[in-house]
Design an enzyme around this catalytic site. Sequence first.
Site, PDB file in Angstrom:
ATOM      1  N   ASP A   1       0.856  -1.178   0.000  1.00  0.00           N
ATOM      2  CA  ASP A   1       0.000   0.000   0.000  1.00  0.00           C
ATOM      3  C   ASP A   1       0.895   1.231   0.000  1.00  0.00           C
ATOM      4  O   ASP A   1       1.963   1.226   0.631  1.00  0.00           O
ATOM      5  CB  ASP A   1      -0.900   0.009   1.236  1.00  0.00           C
ATOM      6  CG  ASP A   1      -2.007  -1.031   1.180  1.00  0.00           C
ATOM      7  OD1 ASP A   1      -2.378  -1.441   0.066  1.00  0.00           O
ATOM      8  OD2 ASP A   1      -2.504  -1.414   2.253  1.00  0.00           O
TER       9      ASP A   1
ATOM     10  N   ASP B   1      -7.003  -1.556  -4.207  1.00  0.00           N
ATOM     11  CA  ASP B   1      -8.000  -1.182  -3.191  1.00  0.00           C
ATOM     12  C   ASP B   1      -8.981  -0.163  -3.758  1.00  0.00           C
ATOM     13  O   ASP B   1     -10.187  -0.231  -3.496  1.00  0.00           O
ATOM     14  CB  ASP B   1      -7.314  -0.581  -1.959  1.00  0.00           C
ATOM     15  CG  ASP B   1      -6.391  -1.550  -1.254  1.00  0.00           C
ATOM     16  OD1 ASP B   1      -6.586  -2.773  -1.380  1.00  0.00           O
ATOM     17  OD2 ASP B   1      -5.465  -1.074  -0.569  1.00  0.00           O
TER      18      ASP B   1
END
Length: 168
Positions: free
Chosen positions: A120, A138
């Site tokens: 991330d 995401d």
Amino acid sequence: MKITRLAVTAYVFALLIIILDQLTKAWIISGLSLQEVGRIPVFPPILNFSWVENTGVSFGLFGGGEARWGLAIFSIVVSAGLAWWATQSNRRLLITAIGFVMGGALGNVIDRIRFGYVVDFIDFSGTGVFPWVFNVADSAITIGVVLLIIDSLISDKPVKVGAAPEKS
């Protein structure tokens, strides 16, 4: 099972999401060396690129790494179910949603298998409103879920599971 043109569209969306997700992660890992740097201001303080190794699911739930293979298998099973659902659907918005969710889920599965965590890096925590760090996969899952909700609200007739899809 007949694969319709609309189903192929969902698979193409999924593939494009996977490619974009993996290219951005490769750029973050190798091109920007974010893993070594930790954080790069992009539009400070609103947007930064920050290195996060997410061993859990959304927003770090079930973190710690113990669930790595379970989460990977679960995501693959869900993606297979979505791939089948795409063959049954005749609505373009639903197909787009399915493709986005499927691509995002599989993009993160690739990370889980390769690294043991999901990479991330998109960080809007400087806003003080959204403290989580996320990635392209995401984002695609979130957009896909929003599209699923919109499709369910505007759909004028329910989808019959197992029924042959209408021609479009």
